[in-house]
Structure formats: C-alpha cells, structure tokens
Design a protein around this motif. Structure first.
Motif, PDB file in Angstrom:
ATOM      1  N   ILE A   1       1.886   1.841  -3.500  1.00 29.42           N
ATOM      2  CA  ILE A   1       0.759   2.367  -4.274  1.00 29.42           C
ATOM      3  C   ILE A   1       0.518   3.839  -3.949  1.00 29.42           C
ATOM      4  O   ILE A   1       0.279   4.672  -4.841  1.00 29.42           O
ATOM      5  CB  ILE A   1      -0.500   1.524  -3.995  1.00 29.42           C
ATOM      6  N   SER A   2       0.594   4.185  -2.653  1.00 28.25           N
ATOM      7  CA  SER A   2       0.396   5.582  -2.275  1.00 28.25           C
ATOM      8  C   SER A   2       1.497   6.472  -2.840  1.00 28.25           C
ATOM      9  O   SER A   2       1.235   7.596  -3.299  1.00 28.25           O
ATOM     10  CB  SER A   2       0.338   5.694  -0.750  1.00 28.25           C
ATOM     11  N   ILE A   3       2.750   5.974  -2.821  1.00 30.92           N
ATOM     12  CA  ILE A   3       3.850   6.744  -3.416  1.00 30.92           C
ATOM     13  C   ILE A   3       3.622   6.936  -4.910  1.00 30.92           C
ATOM     14  O   ILE A   3       3.816   8.035  -5.469  1.00 30.92           O
ATOM     15  CB  ILE A   3       5.198   6.044  -3.151  1.00 30.92           C
ATOM     16  N   LYS A   4       3.155   5.869  -5.591  1.00 29.97           N
ATOM     17  CA  LYS A   4       2.899   5.964  -7.029  1.00 29.97           C
ATOM     18  C   LYS A   4       1.790   6.971  -7.318  1.00 29.97           C
ATOM     19  O   LYS A   4       1.893   7.791  -8.248  1.00 29.97           O
ATOM     20  CB  LYS A   4       2.512   4.577  -7.551  1.00 29.97           C
ATOM     21  N   ASN A   5       0.725   6.947  -6.510  1.00 29.56           N
ATOM     22  CA  ASN A   5      -0.370   7.899  -6.708  1.00 29.56           C
ATOM     23  C   ASN A   5       0.072   9.332  -6.440  1.00 29.56           C
ATOM     24  O   ASN A   5      -0.295  10.267  -7.171  1.00 29.56           O
ATOM     25  CB  ASN A   5      -1.551   7.540  -5.803  1.00 29.56           C
ATOM     26  N   SER A   6       0.850   9.517  -5.380  1.00 32.97           N
ATOM     27  CA  SER A   6       1.335  10.871  -5.074  1.00 32.97           C
ATOM     28  C   SER A   6       2.238  11.399  -6.177  1.00 32.97           C
ATOM     29  O   SER A   6       2.152  12.578  -6.556  1.00 32.97           O
ATOM     30  CB  SER A   6       2.065  10.854  -3.735  1.00 32.97           C
TER      31      SER A   6
ATOM     32  N   PHE B   1       0.825  -1.204   0.000  1.00 32.65           N
ATOM     33  CA  PHE B   1       0.000   0.000   0.000  1.00 32.65           C
ATOM     34  C   PHE B   1       0.867   1.265   0.000  1.00 32.65           C
ATOM     35  O   PHE B   1       0.492   2.292  -0.581  1.00 32.65           O
ATOM     36  CB  PHE B   1      -0.941   0.001   1.204  1.00 32.65           C
ATOM     37  N   TYR B   2       2.007   1.183   0.651  1.00 33.20           N
ATOM     38  CA  TYR B   2       2.901   2.336   0.649  1.00 33.20           C
ATOM     39  C   TYR B   2       3.421   2.614  -0.760  1.00 33.20           C
ATOM     40  O   TYR B   2       3.487   3.781  -1.188  1.00 33.20           O
ATOM     41  CB  TYR B   2       4.055   2.075   1.615  1.00 33.20           C
TER      42      TYR B   2
END
Length: 365
Positions: free
Chosen positions: A77-82, A74-75
């Motif tokens: 994925i969150s880095i990719k989204n940010s 999830f981290y």
C-alpha cells in the motif's frame, strides 16, 4: 496352652511394641505422602510448563506469519501511494510547463500587443454604447408602460365618477355644475357626463375607487400604445383572526364545535394492561431466542463453608433489620405481590386542557 500363657505374660511388651511400630509407620506414611506430593507437584509443573512453552512457540509462529502478511500488505500500500504521489507530482510539473508556455504566449500576443489592445478597447467602447442604448430603450418602454397603465386607471376612475354623478348633467332649463355660464366652453367632466350612463341602485353600493395619488390628463403621454401595461400587485390576504367566543358568535362555528367528531382519550384508545402484556410478550420473545435453558455455572467452585460474622452470630439467632434502630411495625400488611394502580388515571385531565365546551347558544372558553 503354655504358649497362650506365655503371651499373656508378655502383654505389656506386645502393646508397647505395637504402639511403637504404629507410630513409626505413621511417621513413615506422612514422609512418603509429602514426598509423593512433591514429586507430583514437580511433575505437574514440568508438564504445564512444557505445554505453555509449546503454546508459546505455536503463538509465535502464528504471530510471525500474520505480522509478515500485514507488513507485506502495508508495504504494498505504501509503495502504491508513493507511486501515485510521484505520478501526481510529474503530472503537476507537466501541467505547470504547459500553463507557463500558454500564459507566456497569451501575454506576448494579447496583453503586451499595443495594436491588439487598441482594437480591443475600441470594440469595448462600441459594445458599451450599444448596451447603453438598449438600456435606455428598455427604461423608456418601462416608463411608457407605467404611464399607460396609470392613464387607464385614471380613465376608469373618471368614467366611474361620471356615471356616479350623472345626475349633475346640465339641462336646457338649468345648467349643471360642470357647465358654468361664465366660461365660454363647458368643462371636460361635462362631456364625460354626456357620454356615460348612470349607475343603477345595486352598483352604487360597491366600493368607490379613490382618486388620490393619480395623475391628471395633462401629465399622461398618449403617444406610445404598443407596450403592454404592468399588472397590478395582488393585495395581501387578510389575517384570519378568530373572534372572541360569546353570544354573538357565528352560528355555523357554534354548530361545528357542538357536533364535532369524538376524540377518544388515551385511556380509552389504549389498553389498560398494555404495559403488562408488552412485558409478557418481551419475556416470551426472549425465551424463544435462548439457545439453552440451563443457567451458566462457573467452572471453579469454592468448597469452603461460609463463616458467619461474630457480631451477627448468636445461639438465639440474629435480630431482624430495623427492630433495633427503627420503629417496629407489621411489615406483612404493607407487602403485596400486585403492582400499584391508581383508581383514576390523570391522563384524561390533561387531554381536556384548553378545550372549549358549548352549552346552548352561548360558547364558553
């Protein structure tokens, strides 16, 4: 012998001592049994608790690894989204700068430029005049085509009227209706009667076109003949209304209804035992897909015996349900293993609903 006699004399003491020792041994045995039960319960509890602790430690290890894996996932994925959001914001800023520069250049070059605006308005006025002239020409073409079509229809009607009234043509002995002796020249219809041929008997029975709502020859423009006439609109088809059934109905419909194809009912087209056969097939299909035929039994069994209720227990047996509160009947005559089947199925009755039956030449509904 003396020893045996001595023992017979001590019989009461021996029995009393035996009873005392037996009672003491029984007390000691119960005490040892309770002690053994306590030791076994403590040992088994200790073993179960140690095993549960071992399972808990294993579960904690598995959960720690799984939660770590999911957290890292999830981290990422969150880095990719940010990162994607940052890129989109950067692209939007760059697009905003480009649009700002282009709009400023366009406004300075075209919107607020007086001479460019003047040239644009002059060109727009010229374009407006050209479009207006084309629209006027198109409208004149439509009007001329309509007038030409109306003139052609009027000529057809007048020609048909001249052929129909050919018998009114004037002769040498007697002038006709359209050749009055009080006028210096005959009517236009007289010339049409002379140029037309009379209608035969079969053509007179056709429908005569109406002359109402048409234009006269003076209102028709004969100059423009290049535009094609507008085609006539086709009339709407008639409403197919079936006549009421009776003795004067069309014989073709009567014979078609009398000799129509057979329409088998649902009772004939389907099997009477179709439901039972379908259930048997379903049971067989379910039996073939079973993994094991032994029914499932629970792991724990209750060994306690059934304790019957006091109000329903008697040495003579309990009464059957219904004899005390309801009318006593012979229930065996109403019990059967066969399913209830009707003698006549109600389906064919509803299949013939609102259908017609013909008898002879008369058709009833």
């Amino acid at each position: 012998m003396a020893k045996f006699l001595r023992l017979l004399g001590q019989e009461r003491e021996i029995v009393h001592e035996k009873y005392f020792r037996h009672r003491e041994a029984e007390n000691i045995r119960l005490l040892e049994y309770d002690s053994a039960v306590k030791i076994q319960s403590w040992f088994r509890g200790l073993r179960v608790r140690s095993y549960i602790k071992h399972l808990q430690r294993c579960a904690i290890i598995v959960q720690r690894h799984w939660r770590g894996f999911m957290g890292r996932r999830f981290y990422r994925i969150s880095i990719k989204n940010s990162v994607m959001i940052m890129r989109m914001n950067f692209y939007n800023c760059m697009a905003t700068r480009i649009q700002k520069v282009w709009r400023g250049f366009f406004v300075r070059e075209h919107v607020h430029n007086f001479y460019a605006r003047k040239r644009y308005m002059e060109a727009l006025a010229i374009k407006n005049q050209i479009v207006r002239s084309e629209i006027d020409e198109y409208q004149e073409q439509i009007v001329s085509a309509r007038k030409k079509q109306e003139h052609i229809e009027l000529e057809k009607r007048l020609h048909y009227q001249a052929r129909k009234h050919h018998y009114l043509l004037s002769t040498h002995q007697k002038p006709g209706v359209y050749n009055s002796p009080y006028w210096p020249y005959p009517d236009e219809m007289e010339y049409r009667l002379r140029a037309a041929k009379p209608l035969d008997h079969s053509s007179r029975k056709k429908k005569i076109p109406s002359l109402k709502g048409t234009l006269s020859l003076d209102m028709v423009d004969h100059k423009d003949t290049t535009v094609k006439p507008r085609p006539h609109a086709k009339p709407l088809p008639p409403i197919q209304r079936q006549k009421v059934q009776g003795p004067f109905r069309d014989p073709v419909l009567v014979y078609a209804q009398r000799y129509k194809e057979l329409n088998p009912s649902l009772r004939v087209s389907t099997d009477y035992d179709g439901l039972d056969s379908a259930r048997q097939h379903m049971y067989k299909d379910e039996w073939t897909k079973r993994i094991i035929d032994v029914p499932f039994l629970p792991f724990t069994r209750n060994e306690s015996q059934y304790e019957p209720l006091l109000h329903s227990t008697s040495k003579y047996g309990h009464l059957s349900y219904g004899t005390e509160y309801f009318r006593e009947t012979n229930a065996s005559q109403h019990i059967s293993t066969k399913r209830l089947r009707t003698v006549v199925s109600p389906i064919p009755v509803f299949e013939k609903f609102k259908q017609t039956y013909s008898k002879g030449a008369v058709v009833l509904q």
